[in-house]
Design a protein around this motif. Structure first.
Motif, short mmCIF file in Angstrom:
data_model
loop_
_atom_site.label_atom_id
_atom_site.label_comp_id
_atom_site.label_asym_id
_atom_site.label_seq_id
_atom_site.Cartn_x
_atom_site.Cartn_y
_atom_site.Cartn_z
N GLU A 73 0.78 -1.01 0.01
CA GLU A 73 0.03 0.07 0.02
C GLU A 73 0.82 1.32 0.06
OE1 GLU A 73 -3.53 -0.23 -0.12
OE2 GLU A 73 -3.31 -2.48 -0.26
N LEU A 74 0.63 2.42 -0.51
CA LEU A 74 1.02 3.38 -0.47
C LEU A 74 1.35 4.04 0.87
CD1 LEU A 74 -0.42 5.85 -3.43
CD2 LEU A 74 1.90 5.19 -3.00
N THR A 75 2.75 4.26 1.08
CA THR A 75 3.25 4.76 2.26
C THR A 75 2.41 6.26 2.60
OG1 THR A 75 5.12 3.64 2.18
CG2 THR A 75 4.99 5.27 3.94
N ALA A 76 2.50 7.16 1.59
CA ALA A 76 1.67 8.47 1.64
C ALA A 76 1.32 8.74 0.45
CB ALA A 76 2.97 9.42 2.28
N THR A 77 0.40 9.56 0.21
CA THR A 77 -0.16 10.22 -0.94
C THR A 77 -0.09 11.94 -0.86
OG1 THR A 77 -2.46 10.03 0.03
CG2 THR A 77 -1.72 8.34 -1.10
N GLY A 78 -0.23 12.34 -1.90
CA GLY A 78 -0.39 13.87 -1.87
C GLY A 78 0.94 14.48 -2.62
N ARG A 79 0.67 15.95 -2.62
CA ARG A 79 1.76 16.86 -3.30
C ARG A 79 2.86 17.20 -2.29
NH1 ARG A 79 -1.52 21.04 -5.68
NH2 ARG A 79 -2.57 20.57 -3.68
N VAL A 80 4.02 17.17 -2.73
CA VAL A 80 5.16 17.73 -1.78
C VAL A 80 5.01 19.04 -1.62
CG1 VAL A 80 7.65 17.65 -1.22
CG2 VAL A 80 6.76 15.66 -2.24
N GLY A 81 5.04 19.85 -0.42
CA GLY A 81 4.85 21.10 -0.23
C GLY A 81 3.55 21.49 -0.06
N ALA A 82 2.75 20.38 0.16
CA ALA A 82 1.22 20.74 0.72
C ALA A 82 0.98 19.53 1.64
CB ALA A 82 0.24 20.77 -0.65
N GLU A 83 0.32 18.49 1.10
CA GLU A 83 0.04 17.42 1.96
C GLU A 83 1.24 16.45 2.52
OE1 GLU A 83 -3.15 18.04 -1.00
OE2 GLU A 83 -0.96 17.40 -1.10
N VAL A 84 2.41 16.63 1.68
CA VAL A 84 3.40 15.87 2.45
C VAL A 84 4.76 16.85 2.54
CG1 VAL A 84 5.11 14.13 1.75
CG2 VAL A 84 2.86 13.88 1.07
N SER A 85 5.40 16.78 3.53
CA SER A 85 6.49 17.79 3.83
C SER A 85 7.81 17.09 2.90
CB SER A 85 7.14 17.94 5.42
OG SER A 85 7.55 16.56 5.66
N PRO A 86 8.77 18.16 2.72
CA PRO A 86 9.81 18.07 2.06
C PRO A 86 10.59 16.78 2.82
CG PRO A 86 9.51 20.31 2.12
CD PRO A 86 8.57 19.55 2.77
N VAL A 103 8.73 14.25 -8.69
CA VAL A 103 8.20 14.77 -7.30
C VAL A 103 6.89 15.53 -7.68
CG1 VAL A 103 8.81 15.99 -5.43
CG2 VAL A 103 10.55 14.84 -6.46
N SER A 104 6.00 14.65 -6.91
CA SER A 104 4.53 15.38 -7.26
C SER A 104 4.64 16.61 -6.32
CB SER A 104 3.30 14.61 -6.62
OG SER A 104 2.14 15.18 -6.82
N SER A 105 4.36 17.98 -6.90
CA SER A 105 4.84 19.23 -6.19
C SER A 105 3.70 19.95 -6.54
CB SER A 105 5.90 19.84 -7.04
OG SER A 105 6.93 19.00 -7.20
N ALA A 106 3.35 20.78 -4.99
CA ALA A 106 2.66 21.72 -4.88
C ALA A 106 3.11 23.20 -5.80
CB ALA A 106 2.39 22.07 -3.36
N PRO A 107 2.03 23.92 -6.20
CA PRO A 107 2.55 25.13 -6.79
C PRO A 107 3.37 25.89 -6.05
CG PRO A 107 0.20 24.65 -7.05
CD PRO A 107 0.60 23.62 -5.99
N GLY A 108 4.52 26.16 -6.72
CA GLY A 108 5.63 26.91 -5.82
C GLY A 108 6.53 26.10 -5.25
N PHE A 109 6.44 24.88 -5.06
CA PHE A 109 7.47 24.03 -4.32
C PHE A 109 8.74 24.01 -5.51
CE2 PHE A 109 9.32 19.98 -3.54
CZ PHE A 109 9.94 20.07 -2.14
N LEU A 110 9.49 24.19 -4.62
CA LEU A 110 10.93 24.21 -5.80
C LEU A 110 12.17 23.39 -5.00
CD1 LEU A 110 11.15 28.18 -6.47
CD2 LEU A 110 10.07 26.16 -7.86
N GLY A 111 11.70 22.56 -4.19
CA GLY A 111 12.81 21.45 -3.55
C GLY A 111 12.94 20.34 -4.06
N GLN A 112 12.67 19.94 -5.23
CA GLN A 112 12.80 18.65 -5.76
C GLN A 112 14.09 17.93 -5.60
OE1 GLN A 112 11.43 21.22 -7.33
NE2 GLN A 112 9.26 20.84 -7.78
N PRO A 113 15.07 18.65 -5.99
CA PRO A 113 16.51 17.93 -5.78
C PRO A 113 16.92 17.53 -4.42
CG PRO A 113 16.51 19.87 -7.14
CD PRO A 113 15.44 19.93 -6.44
N THR A 114 16.27 18.29 -3.34
CA THR A 114 16.39 17.83 -1.93
C THR A 114 15.82 16.51 -1.79
OG1 THR A 114 17.00 20.35 -1.34
CG2 THR A 114 16.37 18.40 0.43
#
Length: 157
Positions: free
Chosen positions: A48-61, A98-109
């Motif tokens: 099962e998925l460990t987590a769902t959602g976008r990074v920078g919104a539902e999921v912290s970086p 990386v599923s990203s919230a609008p404005g999230f720029l930390g994909q490399p990290t």
């Protein structure tokens, strides 16, 4: 490779999961010559998925970085399904989505979680080329997906 990968995983306190069953019409990994191409891995726990959602919104970086590391460990399990890990000499390429919230720029990290796992396991041989892409959504609403190419000691003939 001079060291046993399974022993190294144990030293790191990691357990290789079972290879995930494909969620579509593909295989988890394919070996071509000395290269092992691993299908994109999403963070699963007991199937099962460990987590769902976008990074920078539902999921912290920070959580997404840990999930990226989990995906890399799953990639090693997928590789082990086509070639024994003891034959893997290192990493060649990582592609991180990386599923990203609008404005999230930390994909490399976020994808550093996968990259760091590979260097933790393989040492210098774990250093690799890499691409990172921010996405609006990933399959099953996963926050991250990691695709890896590894190299084996002897090519298949």
């Amino acid at each position: 490779m001079g060291r046993n990968i399974r022993e190294r995983l144990t030293e790191l306190g990691l357990t290789l999961p079972g290879a995930s069953a494909p969620k579509g019409a593909y295989v988890p990994a394919v070996r071509s010559g000395s290269l092992i191409f691993i299908a994109g891995q999403i963070p699963l726990t007991d199937g099962e998925l460990t987590a769902t959602g976008r990074v920078g919104a539902e999921v912290s970086p920070e959580w997404a970085k840990a999930l990226s590391r989990q995906c890399a460990l799953a990639a090693l399990a997928a590789a082990d399904s086509v070639v024994p890990l003891e034959e893997v000499t290192g990493a060649v390429k990582v592609i991180g989505y990386v599923s990203s919230a609008p404005g999230f720029l930390g994909q490399p990290t976020v994808v550093d979680g996968a990259s760091e796992l590979l260097t933790d396991v393989f040492g210098e041989a774990g250093r690799h080329a890499r691409s990172v892409v921010g996405m609006a959504v990933l399959p099953l609403d996963a926050p991250v997906e990691i695709e890896i190419v590894l190299e084996a000691a002897t090519p298949v003939t």
